[in-house]
Write an enzyme that holds these catalytic residues in place. Structure first.
Site, short mmCIF file in Angstrom:
data_model
loop_
_atom_site.label_atom_id
_atom_site.label_comp_id
_atom_site.label_asym_id
_atom_site.label_seq_id
_atom_site.Cartn_x
_atom_site.Cartn_y
_atom_site.Cartn_z
N HIS A 1 -6.71 10.47 -4.27
CA HIS A 1 -5.40 10.93 -4.71
C HIS A 1 -4.64 11.75 -3.67
O HIS A 1 -3.98 12.74 -4.01
CB HIS A 1 -5.55 11.79 -5.98
C1 LIG Z 1 -9.57 3.00 -4.33
C2 LIG Z 1 -8.51 3.74 -5.11
C3 LIG Z 1 -8.70 3.98 -6.47
C4 LIG Z 1 -7.72 4.67 -7.19
N1 LIG Z 1 -7.86 4.77 -8.55
C5 LIG Z 1 -6.81 5.24 -9.28
C6 LIG Z 1 -6.83 5.15 -10.70
O1 LIG Z 1 -7.74 4.61 -11.31
N2 LIG Z 1 -5.75 5.66 -11.37
C7 LIG Z 1 -4.71 6.25 -10.73
O2 LIG Z 1 -3.80 6.73 -11.40
N3 LIG Z 1 -4.69 6.35 -9.40
C8 LIG Z 1 -5.68 5.82 -8.66
N4 LIG Z 1 -5.62 5.83 -7.31
C9 LIG Z 1 -4.46 6.48 -6.68
C10 LIG Z 1 -3.17 5.71 -6.81
O3 LIG Z 1 -3.39 4.33 -6.80
C11 LIG Z 1 -2.22 6.15 -5.68
O4 LIG Z 1 -2.00 7.53 -5.77
C12 LIG Z 1 -0.87 5.45 -5.74
O5 LIG Z 1 -1.04 4.05 -5.77
C13 LIG Z 1 -0.04 5.88 -4.54
O6 LIG Z 1 1.18 5.20 -4.54
P1 LIG Z 1 2.16 5.29 -3.31
O7 LIG Z 1 3.38 4.51 -3.69
O8 LIG Z 1 2.31 6.69 -2.91
O9 LIG Z 1 1.40 4.58 -2.09
P2 LIG Z 1 0.66 3.18 -2.01
O10 LIG Z 1 0.53 2.54 -3.34
O11 LIG Z 1 -0.56 3.38 -1.22
O12 LIG Z 1 1.70 2.25 -1.21
C14 LIG Z 1 2.07 2.39 0.11
C15 LIG Z 1 2.40 0.99 0.63
O13 LIG Z 1 3.12 1.10 1.82
C16 LIG Z 1 2.63 0.19 2.77
N5 LIG Z 1 2.94 0.74 4.08
C17 LIG Z 1 2.46 1.88 4.61
N6 LIG Z 1 3.00 2.11 5.81
C18 LIG Z 1 3.87 1.11 6.02
C19 LIG Z 1 4.74 0.81 7.10
N7 LIG Z 1 4.83 1.61 8.17
N8 LIG Z 1 5.49 -0.34 7.01
C20 LIG Z 1 5.41 -1.14 5.92
N9 LIG Z 1 4.59 -0.89 4.88
C21 LIG Z 1 3.84 0.22 4.95
C22 LIG Z 1 1.16 0.10 2.47
O14 LIG Z 1 0.60 -1.07 2.99
C23 LIG Z 1 1.16 0.17 0.95
O15 LIG Z 1 1.27 -1.11 0.38
C24 LIG Z 1 -6.57 5.15 -6.55
C25 LIG Z 1 -6.37 4.91 -5.18
C26 LIG Z 1 -7.32 4.20 -4.47
C27 LIG Z 1 -7.08 3.92 -3.01
#
Ligand SMILES: Cc1cc2nc3c(=O)[nH]c(=O)nc-3n(C[C@H](O)[C@H](O)[C@H](O)COP(=O)(O)OP(=O)(O)OC[C@H]3O[C@@H](n4cnc5c(N)ncnc54)[C@H](O)[C@@H]3O)c2cc1C
Length: 541
Positions: free
Chosen positions: A469
């Site tokens: 997280h």
């Molecule tokens: C293994 C795992 C298990 C988890 N389990 C849970 C759960 O059960 N329940 C829950 O609520 N949360 C869970 N989480 C946490 C939750 O999924 C994340 O907090 C949430 O998805 C984060 O969302 P975000 O939009 O911040 O980033 P992300 O969903 O990580 O998205 C960022 C995206 O940006 C892309 N990206 C990054 N840099 C660039 C760039 N320079 N150019 C183009 N694209 C780029 C990446 O490839 C990615 O697709 C888990 C996370 C993981 C990794």
């Protein structure tokens, strides 16, 4: 020739999918969504238990790791992040939790107008398609499908009975106003398939001519003209390309890569940028600071009955049957989330709200994503919900493809250490209740030799890891906060045409899992970007 859009969204993760889909609902608005990873075609993404396969598969995930953690025996902790459409929501554990109302009220207290619980609740509801339909807490017809009844078992029932015997009540809905107690998890799945942010938001939006989705496209720099963001430079298929945004660039690259991209673009702490040879476009001290994560430690109990997923995994016929059940009926053991039962509780009676969370799961392994133990066993893990420790994220160098330098700084304060120890003791207290007696034999980990608080802390330091997280690295705060990166409308302080919307904007990590809150952030961001009035606050008290 540069490509022209109104908005460019960087990162198709939990927040980015919601932002891009909502912005492109209006046909004249041209949106480009850039995603470093591929399409979400890997079949394991869509099988709920598939996180076990995708979490560390470089085809779907990028394995970051921390620097050696001083208070965790100098170990480096692996931090996988989804690198695929849907981002981490395509590889996560499917748990649907929002955190506590007080988390958002606290954000509001920090000066973030519009972010109190009553004000964000309508955005949680707009996002959600709860299988039991809408009520005061849940949304019924939103795109993010949420199942109230995930996979259940007699072992998980026994855990919940044992928690009750230990004095912790069952809570009817932990996403309600008072979530203190134990219960089954709600999960982001529908008809036995994962509902990632890509499934929820992009699949219905893909046919829109005004939404362009570029996969395999790594943004390397935000293009600035003076103090205004005007586009993005990115690498796709070995080519350097640029796209222009007539209105705004929205960075949704997640808590690791959003601050990385800002710093690569010269937006960040000036002294650090100079260190790595990047010209300073805008000195913003808070970028990459305020890093927070939930640290977890696990206890493993042997089970005298062959009813755990370890038993299924060890038997070819049972594995085949489980696979067949999913293929034919979309149910059974493969629909399991990365925690089946949960518990939110206080380690100290004087606390206003719970400070720890359990994830209980009918299987066990030496490490997350590792092979299941060859014996029948289950896992109860504890994480501290509101850590005091703060970490940092810095650039290793000026290469956009490099991993940044991550220091989580876990267990840096006495409260953080004590809370983990008390959490482990609560696990044991529940495990010793009569309801679990028929299901529990030896404590495999930490094991009987680990008794005193000092021994438990040593175990926590030696074996704990992330619960995935990371957040807070582009923290939201008013202009009076010198370390705030974005304002309450998620605009980068001091620049025009640039916002951040993802888990990195959380001023403090929420007291629960972070996917649903991040999707809520994306929903709310879209309204603010479009200049719409906020949805009317609701009271769920
Ligand atoms: C293994 C795992 C298990 C988890 N389990 C849970 C759960 O059960 N329940 C829950 O609520 N949360 C869970 N989480 C946490 C939750 O999924 C994340 O907090 C949430 O998805 C984060 O969302 P975000 O939009 O911040 O980033 P992300 O969903 O990580 O998205 C960022 C995206 O940006 C892309 N990206 C990054 N840099 C660039 C760039 N320079 N150019 C183009 N694209 C780029 C990446 O490839 C990615 O697709 C888990 C996370 C993981 C990794």
């Amino acid at each position: 020739v540069p490509e022209d859009y109104d908005y460019i969204v960087v990162g198709a993760g939990s927040a980015g999918c919601a932002v891009a889909a909502r912005l492109s609902e209006d046909p004249p608005i041209r949106v480009l969504l850039l995603e470093a990873g591929p399409e979400d075609r890997n079949p394991w993404i869509h099988v709920p238990i598939g996180y076990y396969r995708t979490m560390f598969d470089p085809a779907t995930s990028r394995a970051f790791e921390t620097e050696p953690e001083p208070e965790a025996d100098g170990r480096r902790i692996l931090w996988p992040r989804g690198r695929v459409l849907g981002g981490s929501s395509s590889i996560n554990g499917l748990i649907y939790a929002r955190g506590q109302p007080e988390d958002y009220d606290h954000w509001r207290q920090l000066g973030n107008v519009g972010w109190s619980f009553d004000e964000v609740l309508p955005y949680f509801k707009r996002a959600e398609g709860y299988e039991r339909g809408a009520d005061a807490i849940h949304g019924g017809d939103g795109p993010l499908k949420v199942a109230a009844n995930g996979w259940r078992s007699e072992l998980m029932d026994a855990f919940l009975d044992a928690a009750e015997q230990a004095g912790i009540p069952r809570v009817p809905d932990y996403n309600g106003r008072d979530g203190a107690g134990c219960s089954y998890f709600q999960t982001t799945q529908h008809g036995g398939r994962r509902c990632s942010a890509a499934a929820a938001y992009l699949r219905p939006a893909r046919g829109r001519p005004n939404l362009a989705i570029a996969t395999g496209a790594l943004a390397s720099r935000i293009l600035l003209e003076g103090r205004r963001a005007v586009g993005v430079a990115y690498r796709q298929g070995g080519q350097e390309r640029t796209a222009r945004a007539a209105r705004e660039v929205i960075v949704s690259a997640g808590a690791i890569q959003s601050p990385q991209l800002l710093m690569l673009s010269g937006i960040g702490p000036a002294d650090h940028l100079r260190e790595v040879g990047i010209g300073v476009a805008h000195d913003l001290r808070g970028v990459g600071g305020n890093l927070q994560d939930h640290y977890q430690a696990r206890a493993v109990y042997r089970c005298p009955r062959p009813i755990t997923h370890n038993d299924i995994a060890a038997s070819l016929p049972r594995r085949a049957l489980a696979g067949l059940r999913w293929l034919l009926f979309r149910d059974g053991p493969l629909t399991i989330s990365a925690g089946v039962a949960t518990l939110f509780w206080r380690t100290r009676p004087e606390l206003a709200t719970p400070d720890i969370q359990f994830h209980v799961i009918p299987f066990s392994a030496a490490k997350a994503g590792g092979s299941l133990h060859p014996f029948s066993a289950f896992t109860i893990s504890v994480c501290q919900l509101r850590p005091e420790s703060r970490g940092t994220l810095r650039l290793r160098d000026a290469d956009p493809a490099s991993d940044p330098v991550i220091r989580a700084n876990y267990l840096a304060t006495e409260t953080d250490r004590r809370t983990m120890v008390e959490g482990m003791k609560l696990i044991r207290r529940i495990a010793e209740q009569p309801a679990l007696a028929p299901y529990r034999s030896a404590e495999e980990h930490p094991g009987p030799a680990c008794r005193t608080d000092a021994e438990i802390l040593a175990y926590v330091r030696a074996t704990g890891s992330t619960i995935f997280h990371p957040s807070g690295t582009c923290r939201m705060g008013p202009a009076s906060d010198p370390l705030a990166v974005v304002d309450p409308a998620l605009r980068v302080h001091g620049l025009d045409g640039l916002r951040v919307a993802d888990a990195s904007i959380m001023p403090t990590v929420v007291s629960g899992n972070t996917n649903a809150p991040t999707i809520m952030i994306g929903e709310k961001a879209a309204d603010m970007i479009l200049g719409r009035p906020p949805l009317a606050a609701e009271s769920a008290r």
